[in-house]
Design an enzyme around this catalytic site. Structure first.
Site, PDB file in Angstrom:
ATOM      1  N   CYS A   1       0.761  -1.125   0.256  1.00  0.00           N
ATOM      2  CA  CYS A   1       0.034   0.035  -0.114  1.00  0.00           C
ATOM      3  C   CYS A   1       0.785   1.119   0.007  1.00  0.00           C
ATOM      4  O   CYS A   1       2.168   1.176   0.206  1.00  0.00           O
ATOM      5  CB  CYS A   1      -0.892   0.059   1.410  1.00  0.00           C
TER       6      CYS A   1
ATOM      7  N   HIS B   1       6.130  -6.243   7.633  1.00  0.00           N
ATOM      8  CA  HIS B   1       6.132  -7.674   8.009  1.00  0.00           C
ATOM      9  C   HIS B   1       6.506  -8.589   6.850  1.00  0.00           C
ATOM     10  O   HIS B   1       5.848  -9.126   6.263  1.00  0.00           O
ATOM     11  CB  HIS B   1       4.825  -8.131   8.675  1.00  0.00           C
TER      12      HIS B   1
ATOM     13  N   HIS C   1      -0.770  -5.665  18.890  1.00  0.00           N
ATOM     14  CA  HIS C   1      -0.286  -4.966  17.514  1.00  0.00           C
ATOM     15  C   HIS C   1       0.439  -3.714  17.980  1.00  0.00           C
ATOM     16  O   HIS C   1      -0.359  -2.820  18.455  1.00  0.00           O
ATOM     17  CB  HIS C   1      -1.393  -5.001  16.727  1.00  0.00           C
TER      18      HIS C   1
ATOM     19  N   GLU D   1       0.467  -1.379  15.990  1.00  0.00           N
ATOM     20  CA  GLU D   1      -0.585   0.008  15.707  1.00  0.00           C
ATOM     21  C   GLU D   1      -1.487   0.357  16.748  1.00  0.00           C
ATOM     22  O   GLU D   1      -1.678   1.400  17.200  1.00  0.00           O
ATOM     23  CB  GLU D   1      -1.081  -0.345  14.231  1.00  0.00           C
TER      24      GLU D   1
ATOM     25  N   SER E   1       2.291 -11.230   9.437  1.00  0.00           N
ATOM     26  CA  SER E   1       1.701  -9.906   8.894  1.00  0.00           C
ATOM     27  C   SER E   1       0.336 -10.379   9.113  1.00  0.00           C
ATOM     28  O   SER E   1      -0.376 -10.893   8.602  1.00  0.00           O
ATOM     29  CB  SER E   1       1.989  -9.825   7.355  1.00  0.00           C
TER      30      SER E   1
ATOM     31  N   ASN F   1      -2.477  -8.473   8.225  1.00  0.00           N
ATOM     32  CA  ASN F   1      -3.314  -8.087   7.475  1.00  0.00           C
ATOM     33  C   ASN F   1      -3.523  -9.355   6.588  1.00  0.00           C
ATOM     34  O   ASN F   1      -4.257  -9.608   5.777  1.00  0.00           O
ATOM     35  CB  ASN F   1      -3.245  -6.766   6.526  1.00  0.00           C
TER      36      ASN F   1
END
Ligand code: SF4
Length: 286
Positions: free
Chosen positions: A12, A39, A122, A124, A217, A219
């Site tokens: 992204c 990641h 996580h 984030e 990762s 996502n």
């Protein structure tokens, strides 16, 4: 054997910009990244080769003047600590993660109890809640007991969370706490939504799905979960070397998807290897 890439996949803009900044020749030889920038093992290797150092936390020894915060973000107090120690802080926090920080600050200022739907451990999520005195992190409906006794909750999501699961949690909150006032801000980022929708569509058309991304990762694992929920055989790999020809022995149509930290060159290598496998004698005889 047909091979189709999901219409949205791979790196992204947030991750791409952070990598470009870290590899910038003006800082890469005197730079430490706090936490994993992406990641993805190939990108981490590239950063090592460029001379970039990496530490897990600011409690580790940092020998460089420049320090980078990753696209996942960090609490403002952590950035301040680094500045106070004399480091120049390069903040590569993705603008869409900053949007979550702003959203939760707004909710707190308006008197809502702040709730994050995401993984508590996580980086984030730790960044989103790191400066808050009080908060709740919900990773599944099993955690909803933590909201007992609350009357007003303001909810945001980790940017890479599955929007479908977030909506299920919201529905459950409505059922279990009918008098609770709820303000929800959908902060799942567009690149994540695009990749989730694309894998949802493609997984219904193929026999086998290849899901590319780092083993840790978050996502990427969610993309894998979509395939599994749709009953599709899916293999999670990090590089083309992990592709096994026998996975495709009876496959007519193979799909490829990839998490937001997977470089497009890695996807290209996997696509090329799949073409090679489809043309091999073994498969031609199937
Ligand atoms: S996944 Fe979304 S929030 Fe995270 S870096 Fe990429 S665009 Fe930004």
């Amino acid at each position: 054997m047909r091979i189709t890439r999901a219409r949205a996949l791979g790196t992204c803009f947030g991750v791409r910009d952070a990598i470009d900044a870290a590899l910038s020749s003006s800082i890469s030889t005197d730079l430490t990244i706090v936490g994993q920038l992406v990641h993805n093992p190939q990108t981490v290797q590239k950063l090592h080769e460029a001379g970039v150092q990496m530490v897990d936390s600011i409690d580790d020894e940092i020998q460089t003047r420049n320090v980078m915060i990753t696209a996942h973000g960090a609490p403002a107090s952590l950035k301040q600590k680094l500045s106070d120690r004399g480091h120049i802080v390069y903040d590569a926090t993705c603008p869409l993660v900053l949007r979550v920080h702003q959203a939760i600050r707004r909710l707190v200022a308006e008197g809502w109890h702040p709730v994050v739907i995401g993984q508590p451990d996580h980086v984030e999520v730790r960044g989103i809640v790191g400066d808050l005195d009080e908060y709740t992190v919900i990773s599944s409906v099993d955690d909803l007991t933590q909201l007992e006794g609350r009357s007003r909750v303001g909810i945001v999501c980790q940017t890479t969370h599955r929007i479908r699961q977030a909506k299920e949690i919201l529905e459950q909150i409505g059922h279990r706490f009918p008098t609770m006032e709820v303000e929800f801000i959908d902060t799942v980022c567009k690149p994540t939504k695009d990749r989730q929708e694309a894998v949802e569509e493609l997984s219904l058309q193929v026999d086998v799905m290849i899901v590319v991304g780092g083993a840790n990762s978050s996502n990427t694992l969610k993309l894998l979960k979509v395939c599994q929920e749709n009953g599709i055989t899916a293999h999670h790999i990090e590089s083309q070397a992990q592709l096994e020809p026998e996975w495709f022995a009876s496959a007519d149509h193979v799909g490829i998807t990839a998490g937001t930290s997977t470089p497009h060159e890695v996807i290209d290598q996997i696509h090329a290897r799949l073409i090679q496998i489809s043309k091999s004698g073994d498969l031609a005889s199937e």
